[in-house]
Structure formats: structure tokens, C-alpha cells
Design a protein around this motif. Structure first.
Motif, mmCIF file in Angstrom:
data_model
loop_
_atom_site.group_PDB
_atom_site.id
_atom_site.type_symbol
_atom_site.label_atom_id
_atom_site.label_comp_id
_atom_site.label_asym_id
_atom_site.label_seq_id
_atom_site.Cartn_x
_atom_site.Cartn_y
_atom_site.Cartn_z
ATOM 1 N N MET A 1 37.211 47.851 33.545
ATOM 2 C CA MET A 1 37.339 46.437 33.907
ATOM 3 C C MET A 1 38.510 46.257 34.869
ATOM 4 N N SER A 2 38.284 45.435 35.881
ATOM 5 C CA SER A 2 39.376 45.244 36.845
ATOM 6 C C SER A 2 40.417 44.275 36.270
ATOM 7 N N TYR A 3 41.580 44.356 36.820
ATOM 8 C CA TYR A 3 42.699 43.543 36.359
ATOM 9 C C TYR A 3 42.573 42.145 36.950
ATOM 10 N N ASP A 4 42.363 41.149 36.092
ATOM 11 C CA ASP A 4 42.107 39.790 36.563
ATOM 12 C C ASP A 4 43.385 38.953 36.499
ATOM 13 N N VAL A 5 44.174 39.051 37.558
ATOM 14 C CA VAL A 5 45.487 38.400 37.532
ATOM 15 C C VAL A 5 45.351 36.874 37.522
ATOM 16 N N GLN A 6 44.271 36.346 38.109
ATOM 17 C CA GLN A 6 44.128 34.885 38.130
ATOM 18 C C GLN A 6 43.890 34.330 36.730
ATOM 19 N N SER A 7 43.091 35.026 35.931
ATOM 20 C CA SER A 7 42.874 34.506 34.574
ATOM 21 C C SER A 7 44.130 34.688 33.719
ATOM 22 N N ILE A 8 44.921 35.719 34.010
ATOM 23 C CA ILE A 8 46.208 35.871 33.320
ATOM 24 C C ILE A 8 47.127 34.704 33.686
ATOM 25 N N ARG A 9 47.157 34.359 34.955
ATOM 26 C CA ARG A 9 48.040 33.265 35.399
ATOM 27 C C ARG A 9 47.713 31.944 34.704
ATOM 28 N N GLN A 10 46.432 31.760 34.399
ATOM 29 C CA GLN A 10 46.040 30.526 33.720
ATOM 30 C C GLN A 10 46.652 30.417 32.323
ATOM 31 N N GLN A 11 47.031 31.552 31.770
ATOM 32 C CA GLN A 11 47.653 31.539 30.443
ATOM 33 C C GLN A 11 49.145 31.192 30.514
ATOM 34 N N PHE A 12 49.672 31.064 31.735
ATOM 35 C CA PHE A 12 51.097 30.756 31.913
ATOM 36 C C PHE A 12 51.236 29.449 32.703
ATOM 37 N N PRO A 13 51.099 28.307 32.011
ATOM 38 C CA PRO A 13 51.069 27.013 32.716
ATOM 39 C C PRO A 13 52.320 26.758 33.548
ATOM 40 N N ILE A 14 53.450 27.320 33.155
ATOM 41 C CA ILE A 14 54.712 27.057 33.865
ATOM 42 C C ILE A 14 54.656 27.512 35.318
ATOM 43 N N LEU A 15 53.804 28.527 35.578
ATOM 44 C CA LEU A 15 53.746 29.085 36.935
ATOM 45 C C LEU A 15 53.125 28.110 37.928
ATOM 46 N N ASN A 16 52.341 27.177 37.371
ATOM 47 C CA ASN A 16 51.610 26.257 38.232
ATOM 48 C C ASN A 16 52.442 25.016 38.529
ATOM 49 N N GLN A 17 53.497 25.180 39.301
ATOM 50 C CA GLN A 17 54.331 24.037 39.654
ATOM 51 C C GLN A 17 54.995 24.278 40.993
ATOM 52 N N LYS A 18 55.530 23.185 41.556
ATOM 53 C CA LYS A 18 56.227 23.310 42.832
ATOM 54 C C LYS A 18 57.729 23.186 42.616
ATOM 55 N N ILE A 19 58.452 23.982 43.365
ATOM 56 C CA ILE A 19 59.913 23.914 43.359
ATOM 57 C C ILE A 19 60.332 23.564 44.780
ATOM 58 N N HIS A 20 61.077 22.471 44.932
ATOM 59 C CA HIS A 20 61.450 21.976 46.264
ATOM 60 C C HIS A 20 60.226 21.868 47.172
ATOM 61 N N GLY A 21 59.128 21.433 46.580
ATOM 62 C CA GLY A 21 57.924 21.186 47.376
ATOM 63 C C GLY A 21 57.096 22.424 47.711
ATOM 64 N N ARG A 22 57.544 23.599 47.241
ATOM 65 C CA ARG A 22 56.794 24.831 47.511
ATOM 66 C C ARG A 22 56.283 25.412 46.203
ATOM 67 N N PRO A 23 55.167 26.143 46.257
ATOM 68 C CA PRO A 23 54.674 26.744 45.013
ATOM 69 C C PRO A 23 55.703 27.720 44.427
ATOM 70 N N LEU A 24 55.918 27.627 43.134
ATOM 71 C CA LEU A 24 56.870 28.527 42.474
ATOM 72 C C LEU A 24 56.396 29.977 42.579
ATOM 73 N N VAL A 25 57.309 30.832 43.032
ATOM 74 C CA VAL A 25 57.084 32.281 42.989
ATOM 75 C C VAL A 25 58.164 32.845 42.079
ATOM 76 N N TYR A 26 57.777 33.171 40.849
ATOM 77 C CA TYR A 26 58.777 33.564 39.858
ATOM 78 C C TYR A 26 58.951 35.081 39.849
ATOM 79 N N LEU A 27 60.072 35.532 40.410
ATOM 80 C CA LEU A 27 60.346 36.969 40.494
ATOM 81 C C LEU A 27 61.663 37.307 39.804
#
Lengths: 138, 405
Positions: free
Chosen positions: B1-27
Motif C-alpha cells: 500500500m502506498s503512503y497516503d500523506v493526505q489522509s494522514i494530514r486529515q487526522q491533524f486538524p491543526i495543520l490546516n490553518q494559516k499563519i500570517h496569511g500563509r498556509p502553515l508549514v510545520y517543520l
């Protein structure tokens, strides 16, 4: 001669020109770049401002009733911030610097836009400048 | 099975937000990872349905809470392949875990002995040993590192010798990402009969660990770096080692009998768990472990390896970009400096563009001193990061550098 209050108003006007914070930061960085660097031999640890994340050196001396500041920093945003403060305070009467109200920081929104540790650094710079001013007031 | 990063991201609601008007890239995952819905739900469910103190009550809620945390103890045991769940101790974190052992060893270390750490430890695996050495008069030694941020094992037999009481080191460096040669170090320690401790702060989220295959004496994990709640750590110890160490803290739960003059201690694991434990944390951590195992630690590590490789190759094209710690064997951490810029400035400008990284010394001042730098910018990856995010990060980095130079 412009007063501390007038200089603050000018700074606020300059920053109103920029809508985006990236542009405001760009302006701060440019101010940092144009600040005359402190000569290497003057950068000793005694001049370090305590409480900043990056290294900020601040030197003060008296010229008549007025106070003259020189500063430097290893990080350019910190240098830009101290450059703004120098812009406001440099060559002003020491006794006025010591008691000055710095409303421009609120008005620009600088404090809200800095991380808490950086906001503490900003407060430390102001405190250090006022401390020098108080010490150099007759 | 391939690694489905988009469905994983859906499990982390915090990632879906904007910081200073830009999409959050949490590194900034090496500092702390975000929490999936499963973890947040497990904590809510505990408070909504069965909050009670554990191990004391005869009532039903207390039984349920006790069963829940003991089930997690067993899951942790299975996860790291310990022999028995009594060898799994819940602590406040890795710092607490290491202090527990370093304190306890005060009773068994003499001034003729030495403690060995490495040049690439987090402060939490340096300072407790310095304190132990101060108390006991033992000598603190370290394995050196080379210019790639790798441990140098030549001459190891002169550093780890018959007087070595403990060899304590991290599996994966938080500041550089170097994966250390665990087996080789353990082999030397075993040869001279030294005790061993592995700081697994960065192994938990990125690598499969088998404490019995390693035959390590102590191992520590951090919940919050493994998608679980903060304030919780795990200390694994071999039973025979844990039994000879005195407890670090006294109080409730860790005792067998108490009179006003004297107390006897409870058996493992309770001897090292004074006071009410971090019940919600343990329950949340159980959900985090389950989530990690559903995705599979090997699949996660493979995904992160791709991100690390891609980001390293792409960012190295930037003029003046310099990786700090370029070991061939690395996990999930891209630590770097850029000529003519200060890490703090890069960090501030990246944040303005929605990218969260860590800047500074990463609690590893000796490493920074060795590289003669004040600090680095550190991008660290997790199961939910994407290739697109690396592109956003790189573009933001380039823009920052243009502004700063």
C-alpha cells in the motif's frame, strides 16, 4: 531640532506605508543595514544587552546635555530594532530619554508581532538605553 | 500500500490553518510533534467518561482509569519489546527519566569510576551526569565527534574502560539528525560491564526500537515527540538494574508501608512513580502509539527519509547554504546555516511566511561550540509533512535570504 515625540511620529508614518509585515520587516532590516557598525574593538562583553536572544552591543556617551548611542548586533533584525530606537533617542537630552514614553512601538504593532522572547529583548534594549540616560543625567 | 500523506494530514486538524496569511508549514517536529484526532479524542473521552485517580479506588471509575493506564504500559512494553511491563516506568519526560537514573546511580558509583557520554548529547543527557559526577567524584568522559557530526569510535576502548559505570548516549541527535552506531557502542560497554542508557527522544517517532535485541539497560522515550501529550516520558530499565537503584522522589504510590519514622518502597514500576501519574497523558500516549503502529514506523521513517533527501538536495542549491551535520546516516533533521545570515533572522522571516522551524542551539551548546557557530536553523520532518511543503519552505528560505543579504 526634532523631539523624541516627533521622531516617533515620523517612524509610525514610515511604517504605515507598508501593509504587509514582510515589508515592515524588510524596512527594519534595511534600517539595520544602514546603522553604522560599532568598531570591532568596542564590541566587548560589557556592552552586551542582557536578555536578548542574539548579541546586541550598546554604547552610550554624553555630548553636552545630550546622549549619543552606538550599537551593533549579530542578527540583522535585532540590529534594525536597535537602529529604530537609536533613531528616536540619539542626540536627545539624556534627562528626556530617561523618562520618554515610547508609544510608537504600540502604534507600529511591533511588540505584538515579535515572539515573546524577542519582545523581551526589545524591552531589554529600551531599559538599557534609559539606564544609560539616567546614569548620564546630571 | 502506498503512503497516503493526505489522509494522514486529515487526522491533524491543526495543520490546516494559516499563519500570517500563509498556509502553515510545520517543520519543528523535533521539538514537538502535532497530535492526531485519535489522541485528542482519547484525552476528551477520559475526562468525559472515566476521570478518576488510579491504583487507589475500589470504585468503578478508578478501576477503569487504572485498567486504561496499565493497558498502555503493556502496549509500551510490546512496542519496545521489553520483557515485562513492570520495567516500563512513566515519568515526566526524558529529562526526568535520565535524572531518575543519574540520581539513583549516586548509590552505586564510586569516585574511581567514570561516566561516558558523547559530544552530541542534548543538555538533558549531559547535566544530570555532571551532577552525578560532582556528587560522587566520578569522572565524566565523552566520545568525540568529527566534522560530519558523527561519533568517532577510534580509541573508544580508552574512553570506555573497566572503570566505566555508565555509557549514556542518544540514538539520534536532535540537533544534527545523526543516527549513532548504537550496536558498536553497546558492544564496547558490554565488554567492560558498564551500564548503558539510550536517550530515545528522536528514535521514538522515527525508528523501530527493540531494547532486548540491543540488550541496553535503560532506554527513554518522550510522548510529545511521538504525537502524544506533553509532560509524559517513558523510562525502560532492566528489572535487575532498577531494583538496585533507590527511588528519585518519595511520596504517595511509591511506598509499601509508611510509618512516621520509616518507609519501605513498593515494587516495580511503582517505586519510581511517586504521586498521581499523568493519567490523561498516558491514555493519550496510548492512542498515539496505536496511531503510529497503524501507519507503521518503517513506512513513516521511509517517508521522512525521502523528505530529508529531497530537502537536502534542493536547499543545497541555494548559494551559501551549509548543512550542519552531514552524516550519511541521518534521520529527519535538516540543520543548517546560510552564509551572511543569522539563524534567528531566518527563523523570524520564515515564520512571517508561515514556516515553523527551530533556531538556535537546540539545547546542544557543546555541538555548536565544536562547529564554532552560535546556532543553526533546524527543519525537522514528521509523518504528515509533504514534498510540496519542502518547496514552500525552500521558496520562503530563498526570499528570506534575499531580504537579509
Amino acid at each position: 531640532m526634532t523631539t523624541i515625540k516627533q521622531r516617533q511620529e515620523e517612524l509610525v508614518k514610515e511604517f504605515e506605508f507598508f501593509d504587509e509585515w514582510m515589508d515592515k520587516y524588510h524596512h527594519i532590516i534595511e534600517m539595520g543595514k544602514s546603522l553604522n557598525a560599532l568598531p570591532e574593538q568596542k564590541k566587548n562583553d560589557n556592552l552586551l544587552v542582557q536578555g536578548c536572544q542574539s548579541k546586541v552591543w550598546l554604547h552610550a556617551e554624553k555630548s553636552g546635555e545630550n546622549i549619543l548611542f552606538q550599537a551593533d548586533a549579530d542578527a540583522i533584525i535585532a540590529k534594525g530594532i536597535i537602529a529604530m530606537l537609536i533613531d528616536v533617542f540619539n542626540n536627545q537630552p539624556a534627562k528626556e530619554v530617561a523618562v520618554a514614553n515610547l508609544g510608537f512601538i504600540e502604534e507600529i504593532g511591533l511588540k505584538d508581532h515579535l515572539s515573546p522572547t524577542r519582545a523581551n529583548g526589545l524591552m531589554s534594549m529600551i531599559k538599557q538605553m534609559k539606564f544609560y540616560a539616567l546614569a548620564l543625567t546630571d | 500500500m502506498s503512503y497516503d500523506v493526505q489522509s494522514i494530514r486529515q487526522q491533524f486538524p491543526i495543520l490546516n490553518q494559516k499563519i500570517h496569511g500563509r498556509p502553515l508549514v510545520y517543520l519543528d517536529n523535533a521539538a514537538t510533534a502535532q497530535k492526531p484526532i485519535a489522541v485528542i479524542d482519547a484525552i476528551s473521552n477520559y475526562y468525559l467518561n472515566y476521570n478518576a485517580n488510579v491504583h487507589r479506588g475500589v470504585h468503578t471509575l478508578s478501576q477503569r482509569a487504572t485498567d486504561a493506564i496499565e493497558a498502555v504500559r503493556e502496549e509500551v512494553r510490546a512496542h519496545i519489546n521489553a520483557e515485562e511491563s513492570a520495567e516500563i516506568i512513566f515519568t515526566q519526560g526524558i529529562t526526568d527519566s535520565i535524572n531518575t537514573i543519574a540520581f539513583g546511580m549516586g548509590a552505586v558509583v564510586s569516585k574511581e569510576q567514570n561516566i561516558v557520554i558523547t559530544a552530541i548529547e542534548h543538555h538533558s543527557n549531559i547535566v544530570p551526569w555532571q551532577m552525578l559526577c560532582k556528587r560522587t567524584g566520578a569522572e565524566l568522559r565523552h566520545l568525540p565527534m568529527n566534522e560530519h557530526g558523527e561519533l568517532v569510535l577510534e580509541g573508544i576502548e580508552e574512553i570506555i574502560d573497566e572503570n566505566t559505570a555508565m555509557v549514556a548516549f542518544n540514538h539520534i541527535s536532535n540537533a544534527l539528525g545523526t543516527i549513532n552506531p548504537v550496536e558498536a557502542i553497546l558492544e564496547h560497554a558490554e565488554k567492560v560491564g558498564a551500564w548503558t542508557l539510550i536517550d530515545g527522544a528522536q528514535s521514538g517517532p522515527h525508528a523501530k526500537v527493540d531494547v532486548r535485541a540491543w540488550n541496553v539497560d535503560f532506554f527513554t522515550l518522550s510522548s510529545h515527540k511521538m504525537y502524544g501529550p506533553t509532560g509524559l516520558g517513558v523510562l525502560y530499565g532492566k528489572r535487575e538494574k532498577l531494583e538496585v537503584l533507590p527511588p528519585f522522589q518519595g511520596g504517595g504510590e511509591m511506598i509499601a508501608t509508611v510509618t512516621l519514622e520509616e518507609s519501605t518502597y513498593a515494587g516495580l514500576p511503582h517505586k519510581f512513580e511517586a504521586g498521581t501519574p499523568h493519567i490523561e497523558g498516558i491514555i493519550g500516549f496510548g492512542a498515539a502509539l496505536k496511531y503510529i503502529n497503524e501507519i507503521g514506523i518503517k513506512a513513516i521513517a521511509a517517508h521522512e527519509k525521502k523528505l530529508l533527501k529531497y530537502s537536502t538536495v534542493e536547499c543545497s542549491k541555494i548559494d551559501g547554504f551549509k548543512v550542519i551535520g552531514d552524516s550519511k546516516n541521518k534521520a529527519s533533521v535538516l540543520s543548517f546555516i546560510v552564509d551572511g545570515t543569522h539563524p534567528y533572522d531566518i527563523g523570524v522571516l520564515l515564520d512571517q511566511q508561515g514556516v515553523a522551524v527551530r533556531t538556535g542551539q537546540h539545547c546542544t551548546q557543546p555541538i555548536m561550540d565544536a562547529f564554532c557557530i552560535d546556532g543553526t536553523v533546524r527543519a525537522s520532518f514528521a509523518m504528515y509533512n509533504t514534498k510540496k511543503e519542502i518547496d514552500l519552505f525552500k521558496a520562503a528560505l530563498e526570499k528570506s535570504i534575499t531580504m537579509l543579504r
